[in-house]
Design a protein around this motif. Sequence first.
Motif, mmCIF file in Angstrom:
data_model
loop_
_atom_site.group_PDB
_atom_site.id
_atom_site.type_symbol
_atom_site.label_atom_id
_atom_site.label_comp_id
_atom_site.label_asym_id
_atom_site.label_seq_id
_atom_site.Cartn_x
_atom_site.Cartn_y
_atom_site.Cartn_z
ATOM 1 N N VAL A 1 -4.928 52.156 27.568
ATOM 2 C CA VAL A 1 -5.886 51.597 28.530
ATOM 3 C C VAL A 1 -6.918 50.733 27.805
ATOM 4 C CG1 VAL A 1 -7.733 52.174 30.157
ATOM 5 C CG2 VAL A 1 -5.563 53.394 30.255
ATOM 6 N N ALA A 2 -7.363 51.168 26.640
ATOM 7 C CA ALA A 2 -8.352 50.412 25.879
ATOM 8 C C ALA A 2 -7.820 49.046 25.466
ATOM 9 C CB ALA A 2 -8.796 51.197 24.651
ATOM 10 N N MET A 3 -6.515 48.908 25.327
ATOM 11 C CA MET A 3 -5.937 47.607 24.978
ATOM 12 C C MET A 3 -5.624 46.766 26.219
ATOM 13 S SD MET A 3 -5.862 47.398 21.723
ATOM 14 C CE MET A 3 -7.372 48.333 21.643
ATOM 15 N N ILE A 4 -5.145 47.408 27.259
ATOM 16 C CA ILE A 4 -4.714 46.686 28.460
ATOM 17 C C ILE A 4 -5.899 46.257 29.321
ATOM 18 C CG2 ILE A 4 -3.428 46.908 30.628
ATOM 19 C CD1 ILE A 4 -1.521 48.801 29.043
ATOM 20 N N GLU A 5 -6.873 47.133 29.504
ATOM 21 C CA GLU A 5 -7.993 46.861 30.406
ATOM 22 C C GLU A 5 -8.779 45.610 30.015
ATOM 23 O OE1 GLU A 5 -12.029 46.976 31.926
ATOM 24 O OE2 GLU A 5 -11.452 47.395 29.860
ATOM 25 N N THR B 1 -12.714 55.914 25.026
ATOM 26 C CA THR B 1 -13.385 57.212 25.094
ATOM 27 C C THR B 1 -13.352 57.796 26.501
ATOM 28 O OG1 THR B 1 -14.828 56.572 23.260
ATOM 29 C CG2 THR B 1 -15.546 58.422 24.612
ATOM 30 N N LEU B 2 -13.610 56.978 27.502
ATOM 31 C CA LEU B 2 -13.601 57.481 28.875
ATOM 32 C C LEU B 2 -12.230 57.990 29.298
ATOM 33 C CD1 LEU B 2 -15.894 54.956 30.756
ATOM 34 C CD2 LEU B 2 -16.357 57.353 30.247
ATOM 35 N N VAL B 3 -11.196 57.208 29.017
ATOM 36 C CA VAL B 3 -9.849 57.635 29.418
ATOM 37 C C VAL B 3 -9.421 58.855 28.624
ATOM 38 C CG1 VAL B 3 -7.421 56.966 29.560
ATOM 39 C CG2 VAL B 3 -9.195 55.347 30.222
ATOM 40 N N TRP B 4 -9.731 58.881 27.348
ATOM 41 C CA TRP B 4 -9.386 60.031 26.515
ATOM 42 C C TRP B 4 -10.070 61.299 27.023
ATOM 43 C CZ3 TRP B 4 -11.989 61.331 21.319
ATOM 44 C CH2 TRP B 4 -11.365 62.430 20.723
#
Length: 62
Positions: free
Chosen positions: A32-36, A17-20
Amino acid sequence: MAKTVSFGVMHVSVAFTLVWLMTGDVMLGGAVAMIEPLVNTIAYYFHEKFWSRRQVGATATG
């Protein structure tokens, strides 16, 4: 186990949500949600290893 899974889901959801919201890019948010969390898991392993060694060293000298 349920608490751990729910925390993981929350963590991925917040990252997405934040990156989006910051970029407007759903694909980037998903990436990012998968890598972070993966990178954080690896970093956590080394963080715990460091503190475990530090604790053993303090016990041996103290």
